[in-house]
Structure formats: C-alpha cells, structure tokens
Scaffold this motif. Structure first.
Motif, PDB file in Angstrom:
ATOM      1  N   SER A 168       0.866  -1.191   0.000  1.00  0.00           N
ATOM      2  CA  SER A 168       0.000   0.000   0.000  1.00  0.00           C
ATOM      3  C   SER A 168       0.894   1.229   0.000  1.00  0.00           C
ATOM      4  O   SER A 168       2.115   1.122   0.130  1.00  0.00           O
ATOM      5  CB  SER A 168      -0.844   0.037   1.274  1.00  0.00           C
ATOM      6  N   ALA A 169       0.255   2.389  -0.021  1.00  0.00           N
ATOM      7  CA  ALA A 169       1.000   3.637   0.105  1.00  0.00           C
ATOM      8  C   ALA A 169       1.544   3.745   1.531  1.00  0.00           C
ATOM      9  O   ALA A 169       1.001   3.139   2.448  1.00  0.00           O
ATOM     10  CB  ALA A 169       0.068   4.799  -0.200  1.00  0.00           C
ATOM     11  N   ARG A 189     -10.982   2.370  -2.266  1.00  0.00           N
ATOM     12  CA  ARG A 189     -10.206   2.455  -1.024  1.00  0.00           C
ATOM     13  C   ARG A 189      -9.953   1.066  -0.445  1.00  0.00           C
ATOM     14  O   ARG A 189     -10.815   0.199  -0.500  1.00  0.00           O
ATOM     15  CB  ARG A 189     -10.929   3.327   0.015  1.00  0.00           C
ATOM     16  N   GLY A 190      -8.776   0.875   0.082  1.00  0.00           N
ATOM     17  CA  GLY A 190      -8.415  -0.429   0.634  1.00  0.00           C
ATOM     18  C   GLY A 190      -8.161  -1.460  -0.453  1.00  0.00           C
ATOM     19  O   GLY A 190      -8.116  -2.660  -0.189  1.00  0.00           O
ATOM     20  N   GLY A 191      -7.973  -0.978  -1.684  1.00  0.00           N
ATOM     21  CA  GLY A 191      -7.907  -1.886  -2.837  1.00  0.00           C
ATOM     22  C   GLY A 191      -6.659  -2.755  -2.942  1.00  0.00           C
ATOM     23  O   GLY A 191      -6.595  -3.628  -3.810  1.00  0.00           O
ATOM     24  N   SER A 192      -5.693  -2.562  -2.051  1.00  0.00           N
ATOM     25  CA  SER A 192      -4.466  -3.356  -2.194  1.00  0.00           C
ATOM     26  C   SER A 192      -4.684  -4.847  -1.927  1.00  0.00           C
ATOM     27  O   SER A 192      -4.000  -5.687  -2.519  1.00  0.00           O
ATOM     28  CB  SER A 192      -3.372  -2.827  -1.265  1.00  0.00           C
ATOM     29  N   PHE A 201      -3.674  -1.439  -5.323  1.00  0.00           N
ATOM     30  CA  PHE A 201      -4.705  -0.406  -5.469  1.00  0.00           C
ATOM     31  C   PHE A 201      -4.782   0.245  -6.839  1.00  0.00           C
ATOM     32  O   PHE A 201      -5.817   0.715  -7.246  1.00  0.00           O
ATOM     33  CB  PHE A 201      -4.428   0.640  -4.361  1.00  0.00           C
ATOM     34  N   GLU A 242       1.019   4.654  -4.028  1.00  0.00           N
ATOM     35  CA  GLU A 242       1.506   3.293  -4.268  1.00  0.00           C
ATOM     36  C   GLU A 242       2.670   3.273  -5.259  1.00  0.00           C
ATOM     37  O   GLU A 242       3.542   2.415  -5.180  1.00  0.00           O
ATOM     38  CB  GLU A 242       0.373   2.396  -4.773  1.00  0.00           C
ATOM     39  N   THR A 248      -2.372   8.102   1.229  1.00  0.00           N
ATOM     40  CA  THR A 248      -3.551   8.238   0.347  1.00  0.00           C
ATOM     41  C   THR A 248      -4.481   9.345   0.856  1.00  0.00           C
ATOM     42  O   THR A 248      -4.912  10.212   0.089  1.00  0.00           O
ATOM     43  CB  THR A 248      -4.326   6.904   0.243  1.00  0.00           C
TER      44      THR A 248
HETATM   45  N1  ASP Z   1      -3.701   3.139  -0.218  1.00  0.00           N
HETATM   46  C1  ASP Z   1      -5.038   2.783  -0.516  1.00  0.00           C
HETATM   47  C2  ASP Z   1      -5.969   3.244   0.585  1.00  0.00           C
HETATM   48  O1  ASP Z   1      -5.509   3.845   1.564  1.00  0.00           O
HETATM   49  C3  ASP Z   1      -5.210   1.336  -0.806  1.00  0.00           C
HETATM   50  C4  ASP Z   1      -4.833   0.387   0.315  1.00  0.00           C
HETATM   51  O2  ASP Z   1      -4.117   0.760   1.244  1.00  0.00           O
HETATM   52  O3  ASP Z   1      -5.257  -0.771   0.274  1.00  0.00           O
HETATM   53  O4  ASP Z   1      -7.143   3.034   0.493  1.00  0.00           O
END
Ligand code: ASP
Length: 455
Positions: A37-38, A204-207, A190, A125, A43
């Motif tokens: 992730s970032a 969001r949370g796509g990793s 992501f 990312e 993000t």
């Molecule tokens: N960096 C993105 C987010 O904060 C994806 C991830 O962390 O999964 O949503």
C-alpha cells in the motif's frame, strides 16, 4: 510462487521496511511477489491536497505535497542503500513534479474529476512500491519493481475500477511470472490502468484486491495478507479479550464475520483468489511466527459448530408498525425505499405481519427517515444496541444450537433474532450495555472445548 501483501503501516517508515524485508527474505525460497500500500496515511493526505486544490487553495495543496515529498525523502533516504540515493532523488523529483502539475490542473478545473482523483492517489503506491524495491537489497533481499499499471488492466470506472480479468491474468503470466522466477518483485497495490494506459484505482483499501488478482494471475500457491493482528479470533478482541485464533476458516464464514465488524479483511477483495482455489492467509507482521488464519474456498470440518462470534456496536433499531401492513403488498418496498433515498444501509431485518424491525449503524439521516416513515406507520427508534453474530458452516446442520444460545444468555434481554439467510449465522440484537456480558457467556458456552485441528 506466493503473493505477500503489506498495508500502509507496514511500509510507513525505514524501520517498518526493514522489518518486512526480514519477513519477505524468510520466504524468498517460495518466490514472492510483494504488493504494498501507500506509506502510512499517504492516500488520505493526497486526497486532502486534491480537495484543497479544487477549493482554490493551490498554495495549501502544494504545501501538503511538499510535506509528503519530505516524508518520502526522509524515510526513503534512511531505507535505501547509499548507491540508490541518486535513483531515489530522481524518482521523487519526477513523481512530485508530476503531482504538482496535477494539483494545479485540479485547481484550474475547480473540481477533482474521478480520473484526476485516481491520478493523484496513484502516487502513493507508485512511490511506496518503488522505494520498497530500492530498499530491499540493503536488507539482503534482491528485488525488482513492477509498475502495477503495466499488468493490472481495468475498465475505466475511475475510483472503483474492475479488472479485465483475462487480459490482466495474461499480463501477469507473461510479464510478472518470469520476473518472480528471478528475484523478489515489488508492486504497488490499489492501482491499475485502462487498456489505453490511463491510471485507475480499485477503490479504497484496494491493495488486498490487487494481491488477490496478482495471486490468481500468477496461479500462486498462497496469498498472504500481512496485517497487525494475529488473524481471525473466536471473538472480537475489542469486545472481549481471551479469544482463540481460528487457524482455518471457509471463505463464506470469513465473509459473514467481516460483514459484522471483524475488520481484518474485506472478503469481496479476495474473491479472485477463492475462485481459483488459492488459499489466503492472514498474518501479523509484528508476530510473523504466529501461523495466522487460513481462508479456504471449501467448508472446514470442525467439531465446534460455532467458529467465531462477531459483534457490531452502536447499532440503532428502527421498528415500524402499521396495521395497514396486514395482508398488504408493497409495504416493505415503501419502507426500504426511504432508507435507500437517504443512502442508509440496513443490516438485520425481522418482520411480523404488522411490524418490521431493522438495524442501521449510520444515523446521519435518522431524523429525516423517521419523519418520512411516520407518514405511513408508527415508528420507534432504539439507540445504543449491539448485534452479536455467531458464525459457523455447521450451524445449518446442527440441532439444539438455539437452546444452547438462549440458555447461555437467559438473563439478557434479546431484542431481535435472525437466522437463516445464509444458514450459517445466528444474529441477535441486545442492549449495548449487555454486550460484553452476553459475548462472554456465549464464548464460554461455545469455546470451552476446542477442535485442535481448527483452533
Ligand atoms: N492506499 C489505498 C488506501 O488507503 C489502498 C490500500 O491501502 O489498500 O485506500
């Protein structure tokens, strides 16, 4: 081949990168593709900068970008070996240069279009994965960077893009698989790109989703999602301590648990892996020696028919009663339309001939909803409630469960009960003040004797 995914906190600093390099190094023989992730909260900070630019505060937005550049320079500078400092500086120069141009374009447009949103977010990312790939050799792990946008092909639904699976899998097989044979490969989660090369994001949370797609594309043996918890537990640790680790769980059970607040993993994100029968393991990057929870596609035989107890706190029960419901049709539709209009998700529902009780956890529009419903029925609202959800594949074939549940919590007032929709969960609504007591009693009832194959 395996896929190892690390979230933002696992790559937030040079020290964190060193820790994950140690973990990845210990799996080097299994040929990992690492998805990151970032770094930290990047993000959110990128999005805040984009919003400021859109509101006309370009200077503030550029200052935010400058702070992010300093953060990446500091942590990246401490993480990469001396011989890669020049590469790191060039990387920061180009990425932040482009980001500034994008922020200025947003300011000019006066809005963050979905495409620009994706463009801005993608720097998180793109930077983290490049920096991690540069840093790994310092900690003894030979690594190469792979730009996710060259393999993960998506549709053009910016902000919530979906992969074009066959093209994506083909690219993973052709491009990523040979790289993984040679050394550890690091890719940003992501992000992806359309067939025309326009940057997109998976939401969001796509990793986690990226990790599952990569695993499916590579035909990986296992997908590891490294988090800061040991895995799924027999009860929610925020409600009751002393839960046991669930070592094996089926995908459907994990999905039920996630829905009711076990925020370890969003199950929809690992669907590509489950469809290809690739197991997904949840692990703790601070305690890598713990075996974690393995999520598999098939039901897991277990002598404990309850696998875990999930909870959702701060729930509101809305009860709607009307004699007009009796023998009428279309009444439920009218009720649910109101919730739909106010974009308020409904979790649990139980109905009788003249009343419906349902639970919501977003109360932002509650007074509007109440006012509208009052036009067609009598409405009562009960705040501070909690849902307790017992999950287990075997619940569907086990008799006597209800008796055990109700006798374990015979002195707790149960306001709603629901069973059946998935046949593998029993959900109860109790007063928030009774939650801990009820979970404690249920946990003792169902987890005093444990199947050693599963827990
Ligand atoms: N960096 C993105 C987010 O904060 C994806 C991830 O962390 O999964 O949503």
């Amino acid at each position: 081949m395996i896929v190892m995914k690390f979230g933002g906190t696992s790559v937030e600093s040079a020290a964190a990168m060193e820790r994950i390099a140690g973990i990845v190094g210990s799996y080097a023989h299994r040929k990992p593709l690492v998805v990151v992730s970032a770094m930290g909260k990047t993000t959110n900070r990128l999005l805040a900068a984009a919003d400021k630019a859109a509101a006309g505060n370009v200077e503030d937005a550029l200052r935010d970008a400058e702070e992010l550049r300093a953060f990446h320079r500091k942590e990246g500078g401490a993480a990469v070996p001396a011989e890669s400092l020049g590469t790191l500086n060039a990387l920061l120069e180009t990425h932040f240069g482009e980001l500034e141009v994008t922020l200025e374009a947003i300011a000019k447009a006066g809005e963050v279009t979905a495409a620009l949103w994706d463009e801005v977010c993608s720097y998180g990312e793109r930077l983290s994965s490049s920096i991690v790939a540069l840093a790994f050799p310092k900690f003894g792990v030979a690594a190469r960077h792979l730009d996710a946008r060259s393999v993960l092909v998506t549709d053009s639904r910016h902000g919530q893009a979906l992969p074009l699976y066959s093209r994506t899998y083909q690219r993973f097989a052709e491009k990523a698989a040979p790289m993984v044979e040679e050394s550890v490969v690091v890719m940003g989660g992501f992000i992806g790109a359309t067939v025309d090369g326009v940057t997109t994001t998976l939401g969001r949370g796509g990793s986690d989703f990226s990790a599952a797609i990569a695993g499916a594309g590579l035909g990986a043996e296992e997908i590891q999602i490294w988090t800061d918890v040991d895995g799924m537990l027999t009860c929610d640790p925020r409600v009751l301590a002393g839960g046991h680790l669930v070592r094996h769980i089926s995908f459907v059970e994990a999905a039920e648990l996630a829905y009711f607040g076990a925020k370890v993993l969003h199950p929809a994100t690992v669907l590509p892996a489950i469809e290809k029968n690739i197991p997904v393991r949840i692990l703790n990057s601070r305690r890598p020696e713990v075996e974690g929870t393995l999520i598999v596609s098939e039901p897991v035989p277990c002598t404990n028919f309850v696998k875990s107890i999930a909870c959702k706190k701060d729930i509101t029960v809305v009860s709607i009663r009307s004699l007009r419901m009796l023998m009428a049709h279309g009444f439920l539709r009218r009720i649910f339309e109101v919730f739909d209009r106010y974009r308020t998700p409904v979790d649990m529902v139980s109905t009788s001939e003249v009343s419906v009780s349902l639970t919501i956890d977003q109360t932002r529009f509650l007074s509007d909803i109440e006012a509208e419903l009052s036009k067609i029925a009598e409405v009562t609202v009960l705040p501070n409630q909690a849902i307790i959800c017992l999950v287990g594949d075997a619940l569907r074939e086990t008799s006597g469960v209800a008796e055990r549940i109700f006798s374990a919590i015979k002195d707790v007032n149960i306001r709603m009960i629901s069973q059946g929709a998935s046949l593998m969960n029993v959900s109860l609504v109790v007063d928030g003040a009774d939650l801990v007591r009820a979970v404690d009693a249920l946990h003792r009832e169902f987890f005093t004797v444990l199947d050693p194959e599963v827990f």
